[in-house]
Motif scaffolding. Structure first.
Motif, short mmCIF file in Angstrom:
data_model
loop_
_atom_site.label_atom_id
_atom_site.label_comp_id
_atom_site.label_asym_id
_atom_site.label_seq_id
_atom_site.Cartn_x
_atom_site.Cartn_y
_atom_site.Cartn_z
N ASP A 22 0.85 -1.18 0.00
CA ASP A 22 0.00 0.00 0.00
C ASP A 22 0.90 1.24 0.00
N SER A 23 0.66 2.17 -0.91
CA SER A 23 1.59 3.31 -1.01
C SER A 23 0.85 4.63 -1.27
N LEU A 24 1.57 5.69 -1.00
CA LEU A 24 1.04 7.05 -1.22
C LEU A 24 2.15 7.90 -1.79
N GLU A 25 1.95 8.45 -2.99
CA GLU A 25 2.95 9.34 -3.59
C GLU A 25 2.68 10.77 -3.15
N ILE A 26 3.71 11.42 -2.63
CA ILE A 26 3.58 12.82 -2.21
C ILE A 26 3.99 13.73 -3.36
N THR A 27 3.12 14.68 -3.63
CA THR A 27 3.38 15.70 -4.65
C THR A 27 3.08 17.06 -4.01
N MET A 28 3.29 18.10 -4.79
CA MET A 28 2.98 19.44 -4.27
C MET A 28 1.52 19.53 -3.83
N SER A 29 0.63 18.78 -4.47
CA SER A 29 -0.79 18.96 -4.23
C SER A 29 -1.32 18.19 -3.01
N ASN A 30 -0.54 17.22 -2.49
CA ASN A 30 -1.06 16.52 -1.29
C ASN A 30 -0.05 16.49 -0.13
N ALA A 31 0.93 17.40 -0.18
CA ALA A 31 2.00 17.38 0.82
C ALA A 31 1.50 17.68 2.23
N PHE A 32 0.33 18.26 2.34
CA PHE A 32 -0.19 18.61 3.67
C PHE A 32 -1.35 17.71 4.08
N GLN A 33 -1.39 16.54 3.48
CA GLN A 33 -2.43 15.56 3.80
C GLN A 33 -2.13 14.87 5.13
N GLU A 34 -3.16 14.61 5.92
CA GLU A 34 -2.94 13.90 7.19
C GLU A 34 -3.04 12.39 6.99
N ILE A 35 -2.26 11.66 7.78
CA ILE A 35 -2.28 10.20 7.72
C ILE A 35 -2.55 9.68 9.12
N TYR A 36 -3.25 8.54 9.20
CA TYR A 36 -3.64 8.01 10.51
C TYR A 36 -3.25 6.55 10.66
N GLU A 37 -2.15 6.18 10.02
CA GLU A 37 -1.66 4.79 10.10
C GLU A 37 -0.14 4.81 10.00
N PRO A 38 0.53 3.76 10.50
CA PRO A 38 1.99 3.71 10.43
C PRO A 38 2.48 3.71 8.99
N TYR A 39 3.60 4.38 8.75
CA TYR A 39 4.15 4.44 7.40
C TYR A 39 5.67 4.56 7.46
N VAL A 40 6.29 4.19 6.35
CA VAL A 40 7.71 4.45 6.14
C VAL A 40 7.84 5.35 4.92
N VAL A 41 8.90 6.15 4.89
CA VAL A 41 9.13 7.06 3.77
C VAL A 41 10.27 6.53 2.91
N VAL A 42 10.08 6.54 1.60
CA VAL A 42 11.16 6.25 0.66
C VAL A 42 11.46 7.55 -0.08
N ALA A 43 12.70 8.02 0.11
CA ALA A 43 13.07 9.35 -0.40
C ALA A 43 14.18 9.26 -1.45
N PRO A 44 13.97 9.82 -2.63
CA PRO A 44 15.10 9.99 -3.55
C PRO A 44 16.01 11.09 -3.00
N THR A 45 17.15 11.27 -3.59
CA THR A 45 18.13 12.22 -3.04
C THR A 45 18.28 13.43 -3.95
#
Ligand SMILES: Cc1cc2nc3c(=O)[nH]c(=O)nc-3n(C[C@H](O)[C@H](O)[C@H](O)COP(=O)(O)O)c2cc1C
Length: 123
Positions: A22-45
């Motif tokens: 299960d995944s969620l892509e962050i973009t400029m349009s949803n960067a301030f979305q709230e989440i209510y479940e455990p998650y890990v972040v995968v970040a490019p550099t």
């Protein structure tokens, strides 16, 4: 466990697709979305100007409380700067680095990451 990520040129997105989680892509349009479940972040550099949407997401509402770990995608040609974004995020938010890989990651990277996430679930 949800996988939250961003991707500028599609490499991280390909890695996350291979996870079949299960995944969620962050973009400029949803960067301030709230989440209510455990998650890990995968970040490019990239420079902070490009990746600060991940900081925005983590710092929105109570999102930081659900952050369990960080993984990084990068390019080893950058030497000491390899995956610095993931390292900085882990340091800043005091969560473990789960894995660092190049580009879209190999099958080994996929399996290693999934194992690390499983271990988080058991701890
Ligand atoms: C302008 C630019 C700067 C980058 N700087 C770094 C860096 O400092 N360290 C690193 O490990 N990778 C660096 N990379 C490599 C990317 O982080 C890597 O290719 C990543 O897989 C890209 O993910 P994405 O396609 O999901 O955006 C850089 C790439 C670009 C285009």
């Amino acid at each position: 466990m949800k996988v939250v990520y961003m991707s500028m040129t599609g490499q991280t997105k390909k890695f996350v697709k291979k996870l079949e989680m299960d995944s969620l892509e962050i973009t400029m349009s949803n960067a301030f979305q709230e989440i209510y479940e455990p998650y890990v972040v995968v970040a490019p550099t990239y420079e902070i100007e490009a990746t600060s949407i991940l900081n925005d997401f983590i710092e929105t509402g109570n999102n930081q409380a659900y952050l369990k770990g960080i993984a990084g995608g990068g390019n080893r040609n950058f030497n000491t700067l390899f995956c610095f974004t993931a390292k900085d995020l882990a340091e800043q938010y005091q969560v473990p680095i789960l894995h660092m890989f190049e580009f879209q990651g190999s099958n080994y990277d996929v399996e290693y990451f999934k194992e690390k996430v499983r271990e988080l679930g058991e701890s």
